[in-house]
Scaffold this active site. Structure first.
Site, PDB file in Angstrom:
ATOM      1  N   HIS A  71       0.817  -1.215   0.000  1.00  0.00           N
ATOM      2  CA  HIS A  71       0.000   0.000   0.000  1.00  0.00           C
ATOM      3  C   HIS A  71       0.854   1.270   0.000  1.00  0.00           C
ATOM      4  O   HIS A  71       0.312   2.377  -0.037  1.00  0.00           O
ATOM      5  CB  HIS A  71      -1.041  -0.023   1.131  1.00  0.00           C
ATOM      6  CG  HIS A  71      -0.517   0.262   2.495  1.00  0.00           C
ATOM      7  ND1 HIS A  71      -0.216  -0.714   3.409  1.00  0.00           N
ATOM      8  CD2 HIS A  71      -0.253   1.436   3.107  1.00  0.00           C
ATOM      9  CE1 HIS A  71       0.213  -0.152   4.525  1.00  0.00           C
ATOM     10  NE2 HIS A  71       0.198   1.157   4.361  1.00  0.00           N
ATOM     11  N   ASP A 115       0.007  -7.653   1.602  1.00  0.00           N
ATOM     12  CA  ASP A 115       0.497  -6.272   1.601  1.00  0.00           C
ATOM     13  C   ASP A 115       2.026  -6.260   1.614  1.00  0.00           C
ATOM     14  O   ASP A 115       2.653  -5.978   2.638  1.00  0.00           O
ATOM     15  CB  ASP A 115      -0.081  -5.541   2.823  1.00  0.00           C
ATOM     16  CG  ASP A 115       0.115  -4.045   2.755  1.00  0.00           C
ATOM     17  OD1 ASP A 115       0.543  -3.542   1.697  1.00  0.00           O
ATOM     18  OD2 ASP A 115      -0.156  -3.373   3.773  1.00  0.00           O
ATOM     19  N   SER A 209       4.132   2.601   8.061  1.00  0.00           N
ATOM     20  CA  SER A 209       3.726   1.508   7.206  1.00  0.00           C
ATOM     21  C   SER A 209       4.929   1.094   6.382  1.00  0.00           C
ATOM     22  O   SER A 209       5.689   1.945   5.924  1.00  0.00           O
ATOM     23  CB  SER A 209       2.663   1.999   6.233  1.00  0.00           C
ATOM     24  OG  SER A 209       1.413   1.993   6.828  1.00  0.00           O
ATOM     25  N   GLY A 210       5.097  -0.191   6.191  1.00  0.00           N
ATOM     26  CA  GLY A 210       6.187  -0.656   5.351  1.00  0.00           C
ATOM     27  C   GLY A 210       7.460  -0.968   6.113  1.00  0.00           C
ATOM     28  O   GLY A 210       8.339  -1.638   5.603  1.00  0.00           O
TER      29      GLY A 210
END
Ligand code: NAG
Ligand code: NAG
Length: 253
Positions: A71, A115, A209-210
């Site tokens: 994402h 994801d 995120s990530g």
């Protein structure tokens, strides 16, 4: 990252509609500044998407590959390696453009599932004392619930309704939890893992995120999504090792 746990990426520019209702002002998310260059695999991702700028975390898994969440995809991504204070031009930093983004083919088929994304850097990173790769787990080797791990990132350090971003790398401890502690709709135990701050009441992981969920010397998860409160959901890396190896092998010159 109470923040980072959210479904959507953080926006650098204030976007009022992203703010969840009913959050407390000034609430501190438990965490601290990381020791200088103690996480040399960390990547800071600046993402351009449809005219907006987003940030994500990522981690170096080979000289020319960074792993992150799917994402975090964008029209253009720049990776900063070897950074501590991302607002400064530190001599340790290497800024490299992403050549190609490889999203997992099943990403987007089911909500929030798969994801994961590999970024091939336009040029190889120079490995040195500030920039290093991190190990990945063995295929199917699940982390046991109760294991103490940590997450790091440059995400928000305070409350949800405060858009101040960290300038230095922040980290926090989280514990791997049983899958049934993440009884969220769309939680899939084969591709996701559940983790949160062992101390109840404190907010959980911070980081973007990530970024990687690190247990010992190995990255076991990728910060993926979650509600405003912990626990959060991470992409379960051990499930994706064949995909990661195959994709990297196919793309190596
Ligand atoms: C946001 O957090 C920063 C850092 O803790 C603080 O200095 C600032 O006053 C906060 N802003 C608001 C609107 O609460
Ligand atoms: C969990 O994810 C896997 C891999 O994408 C998928 O094959 C499976 O159907 C999912 N399970 C559920 C219950 O959605």
């Amino acid at each position: 990252m109470a923040l980072t746990m959210q479904l959507f990426m953080l926006v650098l520019l204030p976007v009022a509609s992203l703010l969840p209702p009913g959050t407390q002002a000034g609430e501190i998310i438990g965490g601290w500044e990381a020791k200088l260059h103690s996480r040399p695999y960390m990547a800071y991702l600046e993402i351009q998407r449809k005219g907006d700028t987003y940030i994500c975390g990522g981690f170096l898994v080979a000289k020319n590959f960074v792993l992150t969440a799917a994402h975090c995809k964008g029209d253009k991504i720049t990776v900063k390696l070897g950074a501590h204070n991302i607002r400064e031009r530190e001599e340790s930093q290497q800024v490299i453009l992403v050549g190609h983004q490889y999203l997992h083919l099943d990403y987007g088929k089911e909500p929030r599932n798969n994801d994961i994304m590999l970024l091939k850097l336009a040029k190889r990173a120079k490995l040195n004392r500030w920039v290093k790769t991190i190990n990945l787990p063995h295929t199917k080797k699940k982390v046991k619930p109760g294991r103490k791990c940590s997450v790091a990132g440059w995400g928000r350090t305070v409350a949800w309704n405060n858009l101040t971003m960290a300038t230095t790398l922040q980290e926090v401890d989280v514990e791997v939890l049983e899958d049934d502690e993440c009884m969220y709709r769309h939680y899939n135990a084969s591709t996701m893992m559940c983790a949160g701050d062992p101390e109840k009441g404190k907010d959980s992981a911070k980081g973007d995120s990530g970024g990687p969920l690190v247990c010992g010397k190995t990255a076991h998860g990728i910060v993926s999504w979650g509600p405003y409160r912990p626990p959060g959901v991470y992409t379960r890396l051990s499930t994706f090792i064949p995909w990661i190896q195959e994709t990297m092998r196919r793309l190596q010159p």
